[in-house]
Design a protein around this motif. Structure first.
Motif, PDB file in Angstrom:
ATOM      1  N   ARG A   1       0.867  -1.176   0.000  1.00  0.00           N
ATOM      2  CA  ARG A   1       0.000   0.000   0.000  1.00  0.00           C
ATOM      3  C   ARG A   1       0.902   1.223   0.000  1.00  0.00           C
ATOM      4  O   ARG A   1       1.359   1.700   1.038  1.00  0.00           O
ATOM      5  CB  ARG A   1      -0.910  -0.017   1.217  1.00  0.00           C
ATOM      6  CG  ARG A   1      -1.835  -1.210   1.259  1.00  0.00           C
ATOM      7  CD  ARG A   1      -2.967  -1.061   0.261  1.00  0.00           C
ATOM      8  NE  ARG A   1      -3.974  -0.120   0.750  1.00  0.00           N
ATOM      9  CZ  ARG A   1      -4.982   0.345   0.017  1.00  0.00           C
ATOM     10  NH1 ARG A   1      -5.082  -0.004  -1.257  1.00  0.00           N
ATOM     11  NH2 ARG A   1      -5.873   1.160   0.533  1.00  0.00           N
TER      12      ARG A   1
ATOM     13  N   ALA B   1      -6.220   6.704  -6.767  1.00  0.00           N
ATOM     14  CA  ALA B   1      -6.871   6.192  -5.555  1.00  0.00           C
ATOM     15  C   ALA B   1      -7.509   4.833  -5.772  1.00  0.00           C
ATOM     16  O   ALA B   1      -7.669   4.060  -4.819  1.00  0.00           O
ATOM     17  CB  ALA B   1      -7.913   7.195  -5.070  1.00  0.00           C
TER      18      ALA B   1
ATOM     19  N   ASP C   1      -2.384   3.607  -1.272  1.00  0.00           N
ATOM     20  CA  ASP C   1      -3.100   3.944  -0.051  1.00  0.00           C
ATOM     21  C   ASP C   1      -3.754   5.306  -0.268  1.00  0.00           C
ATOM     22  O   ASP C   1      -3.079   6.347  -0.249  1.00  0.00           O
ATOM     23  CB  ASP C   1      -2.119   3.990   1.118  1.00  0.00           C
ATOM     24  CG  ASP C   1      -2.780   4.333   2.439  1.00  0.00           C
ATOM     25  OD1 ASP C   1      -3.989   4.635   2.449  1.00  0.00           O
ATOM     26  OD2 ASP C   1      -2.080   4.314   3.472  1.00  0.00           O
TER      27      ASP C   1
ATOM     28  N   ALA D   1      -5.344   7.166   1.510  1.00  0.00           N
ATOM     29  CA  ALA D   1      -5.250   8.092   2.634  1.00  0.00           C
ATOM     30  C   ALA D   1      -3.912   8.823   2.652  1.00  0.00           C
ATOM     31  O   ALA D   1      -3.701   9.700   3.493  1.00  0.00           O
ATOM     32  CB  ALA D   1      -5.439   7.343   3.954  1.00  0.00           C
ATOM     33  N   ARG D   2      -3.008   8.464   1.728  1.00  0.00           N
ATOM     34  CA  ARG D   2      -1.676   9.099   1.670  1.00  0.00           C
ATOM     35  C   ARG D   2      -1.421   9.605   0.249  1.00  0.00           C
ATOM     36  O   ARG D   2      -0.581   9.088  -0.469  1.00  0.00           O
ATOM     37  CB  ARG D   2      -0.587   8.120   2.102  1.00  0.00           C
ATOM     38  CG  ARG D   2      -0.673   7.720   3.565  1.00  0.00           C
ATOM     39  CD  ARG D   2       0.559   6.938   3.996  1.00  0.00           C
ATOM     40  NE  ARG D   2       0.650   5.650   3.331  1.00  0.00           N
ATOM     41  CZ  ARG D   2       1.783   5.121   2.869  1.00  0.00           C
ATOM     42  NH1 ARG D   2       2.927   5.778   2.942  1.00  0.00           N
ATOM     43  NH2 ARG D   2       1.776   3.923   2.305  1.00  0.00           N
TER      44      ARG D   2
ATOM     45  N   ARG E   1      -9.187  14.909  -0.893  1.00  0.00           N
ATOM     46  CA  ARG E   1      -8.528  13.607  -0.777  1.00  0.00           C
ATOM     47  C   ARG E   1      -7.015  13.737  -0.706  1.00  0.00           C
ATOM     48  O   ARG E   1      -6.319  12.822  -0.242  1.00  0.00           O
ATOM     49  CB  ARG E   1      -8.911  12.711  -1.959  1.00  0.00           C
ATOM     50  CG  ARG E   1     -10.345  12.245  -1.952  1.00  0.00           C
ATOM     51  CD  ARG E   1     -10.679  11.465  -3.208  1.00  0.00           C
ATOM     52  NE  ARG E   1     -10.610  12.293  -4.411  1.00  0.00           N
ATOM     53  CZ  ARG E   1     -10.812  11.839  -5.648  1.00  0.00           C
ATOM     54  NH1 ARG E   1     -11.075  10.552  -5.840  1.00  0.00           N
ATOM     55  NH2 ARG E   1     -10.754  12.664  -6.686  1.00  0.00           N
TER      56      ARG E   1
ATOM     57  N   ARG F   1      -3.662  14.866   0.790  1.00  0.00           N
ATOM     58  CA  ARG F   1      -3.245  15.179   2.151  1.00  0.00           C
ATOM     59  C   ARG F   1      -2.170  16.264   2.197  1.00  0.00           C
ATOM     60  O   ARG F   1      -2.102  17.043   3.157  1.00  0.00           O
ATOM     61  CB  ARG F   1      -2.708  13.892   2.792  1.00  0.00           C
ATOM     62  CG  ARG F   1      -2.122  14.050   4.165  1.00  0.00           C
ATOM     63  CD  ARG F   1      -1.709  12.699   4.712  1.00  0.00           C
ATOM     64  NE  ARG F   1      -0.943  12.809   5.932  1.00  0.00           N
ATOM     65  CZ  ARG F   1      -0.463  11.773   6.607  1.00  0.00           C
ATOM     66  NH1 ARG F   1      -0.682  10.550   6.154  1.00  0.00           N
ATOM     67  NH2 ARG F   1       0.219  11.949   7.713  1.00  0.00           N
TER      68      ARG F   1
END
Length: 266
Positions: free
Chosen positions: A70, A145, A151, A153-154, A176, A178
């Motif tokens: 990931r 994504a 991942d 989230a990163r 989305r 970060r």
């Protein structure tokens, strides 16, 4: 180099109203195509094409680390002139730290900049083109994504010059992502137009400025104001270098991305 986390816009701006300019249909098929065109020490470089909207296709490199996992995901947008090749070496270095990178050919690539310049000389066309570019980058984020190796989230974004300007817009509608790194940017499309469109002068320039100024989404001040408009947390660094910055800047942004996206050391 301006590294910052995305966040909420100032309260006096209606996020919902501004977001509506950049709405898109997430169900519109990406119809992405990709093929491996090169490998560097186990790192695969893919040629990718994907649909952003009807009649609008983006080309890109997808740089993949070896193995499963990931990985963090980073989208790169080059300055003008430039191309997806501009940050390819950097993306390969970050792949060794565990990042998948999507390096997009923006509409102002070296090969297309003349045609693009004629299009955006008309201010109404410019507004449409800038909106479509942001939507195209959002579709690129969709592509990243959705990959099982990434991942979601990163996710990070790196933009230089016009890529930084577009990134500033993206940061207010795309939560989305970060971490944003915006380099040698300005908050005004007109500033970029003056430098890159020599035929834009006199009354034509003023009309262009007035048309783009109607949308308060695009700040009119230069780098300092561009930075001040961003939400916290954020930081700015200045370098003794030209517009295309330096190796020191590259090392700093890679270190910052490694921290913010939890990449591993080489």
């Amino acid at each position: 180099m301006n590294g910052m986390l995305s966040g909420s816009p100032p309260p006096e701006r209606s996020l919902e109203r501004l977001q509506a300019l950049f709405d898109y249909n997430p169900e519109f098929p990406l119809d992405s195509e990709e093929s491996v065109i090169e490998e560097r020490g186990g790192i695969a470089i893919h040629d990718v094409r994907y649909n952003a909207a009807t009649g609008r296709t983006f080309g890109a490199y997808l740089v993949m680390p070896p193995g499963a996992g990931r990985f963090a995901g980073i989208i790169y947008v080059h300055p003008g002139p430039g191309s997806r090749d501009t940050f390819l070496d950097e993306a390969v270095m970050l792949a060794r730290r565990g990042a998948v990178s999507l390096l997009v050919d923006a509409p102002w690539t070296e090969k297309a900049v003349a045609t693009w310049g004629r299009t955006v000389t008309n201010p109404q066309n410019a507004v449409r083109e800038h909106i479509l570019t942001v939507i195209g980058l959002r579709r690129g984020i969709d592509l990243l994504a959705a990959r099982p190796e990434v991942d979601a989230a990163r996710l990070g974004y790196v933009g230089h010059s016009f890529g930084a300007l577009i990134g500033g817009v993206l940061s207010a509608v795309e939560m989305r992502v970060r971490a944003y790194v915006l380099m040698a940017g300005t908050g005004s499309f007109t500033d970029v137009a003056v430098l890159n469109l020599p035929d834009l002068a006199g009354e034509a320039l003023e009309r262009y400025r007035r048309t783009l100024a109607r949308d308060e989404f695009f700040p009119r001040e230069i780098s300092r104001e561009f930075f001040e408009a961003a939400s916290e947390p954020k930081s700015m660094r200045w370098y003794d270098a030209g517009h295309y910055l330096s190796d020191e800047a590259r090392e700093d942004r890679m270190a910052w991305l490694s921290t913010e996206l939890s990449l591993h050391s080489e």
